[in-house]
Design an enzyme around this catalytic site. Sequence first.
Site, short mmCIF file in Angstrom:
data_model
loop_
_atom_site.label_atom_id
_atom_site.label_comp_id
_atom_site.label_asym_id
_atom_site.label_seq_id
_atom_site.Cartn_x
_atom_site.Cartn_y
_atom_site.Cartn_z
N LYS A 35 13.15 -3.72 -5.75
CA LYS A 35 12.92 -3.67 -4.29
C LYS A 35 12.80 -5.06 -3.68
O LYS A 35 13.20 -5.28 -2.54
CB LYS A 35 11.67 -2.84 -3.97
CG LYS A 35 10.35 -3.45 -4.41
CD LYS A 35 9.19 -2.58 -3.95
CE LYS A 35 7.85 -3.23 -4.30
NZ LYS A 35 6.71 -2.44 -3.80
N ARG A 128 -4.42 3.33 -1.44
CA ARG A 128 -3.07 3.51 -0.92
C ARG A 128 -2.71 4.96 -1.17
O ARG A 128 -3.41 5.86 -0.74
CB ARG A 128 -2.10 2.51 -1.56
CG ARG A 128 -0.83 2.29 -0.72
CD ARG A 128 0.11 1.27 -1.31
NE ARG A 128 0.78 1.75 -2.51
CZ ARG A 128 1.74 1.09 -3.15
NH1 ARG A 128 2.12 -0.10 -2.70
NH2 ARG A 128 2.31 1.59 -4.23
#
Length: 358
Positions: A35, A128
């Site tokens: 990514k 998260r």
Amino acid sequence: MKPKVYINIEGVKKNTLNLVTKAHQYGISVAGITKGCCGNEAFAKAQIEAGIDFLGDSRIENLEKLQHLTIDKILLRSPKLSEIENVISYTQYSLNTNLKVIQALSRVAVKKNVNHSIILMVDIGDLREGIWHENLNDIYNVVESIISLNGITLAGVGTNFTCFGGIMPTEENYKLLIKVADKIRKRFNISLPIVSGGNSSSLQMLYEGKIPKGITHLRVNQSIYTGIEIGEGNQISNWETEIVSLQAEIIEIQVKPSYPQGTFAIMNAFGPIKNFKDKGMRKRAIVALGRQDMNIEGLKPVDSTITVEGASSDHLILDITDSNINYSIGHMVEFNVTTYASIITAMASPFIEKVANI
């Protein structure tokens, strides 16, 4: 000429090989992550050649570009309902938290006559994604539903550290995840081979041999680019730190005051005004690069006599007074890109050309 960002592919391969060798020593598999470089194929191939066990990315578009590479792929962010077809087409694993999404994955997997593996995310404290680890009944209910679905296999559980709340992995919180995995195995009589213990913030524990037995998988991205472990920020022994560099073109050179003249505003376009130091008249260069292109805080000029004074959206201001190099208009200034925030924004920018140095 566009600014150019260069990836040191041999450095990527070296860092990845060091990681894989150490992780495999403890029976831990590694997902190499693309990514940060937007699915750059040369980067992915370097990691595969270095021995990673999985290839992972948070964006299905990047994994689609890499579909021809023969390695199991993991979507690292919970799939969007709007991309389920592509998730099943281009990945073998995905990290998940939501039963509605997992049911959609099941329907498409059945339609395509394939099997897709789920890693159920559990929140151990970083806040998260994931089901809160103390809510065991919620975890059990989702697991029970997953194992009843066709086309879907529950391959493991995982957690995240450091990325949001800044919580570091420890032996104590790792054992919380291992305990959840063991309870699922016992209750449902399943193997659950993957217990995914996080990311680059785990590397200090890995090198110290402190990751508890029962953590079987890591997802590592940031440290491959920087050679630095998250937490104390130390360089990892025998890892390369200069993986990403950048060149950008000088468009102006002027001698002018170092302290702005006039009445200061409270804020500029990007927030509070910086504190300026009056250093007298200085030779300043403007480079065609700015905050719209990337996060500029991680730029370190290769010419150590140059100082980065700051940037607006389109202009990077440098103090070149002390340099022995006779810079001129059109000269390409070279920088090492030293922070992850700078690397990922430069890689994602359409205004910066990407070059893989092999």
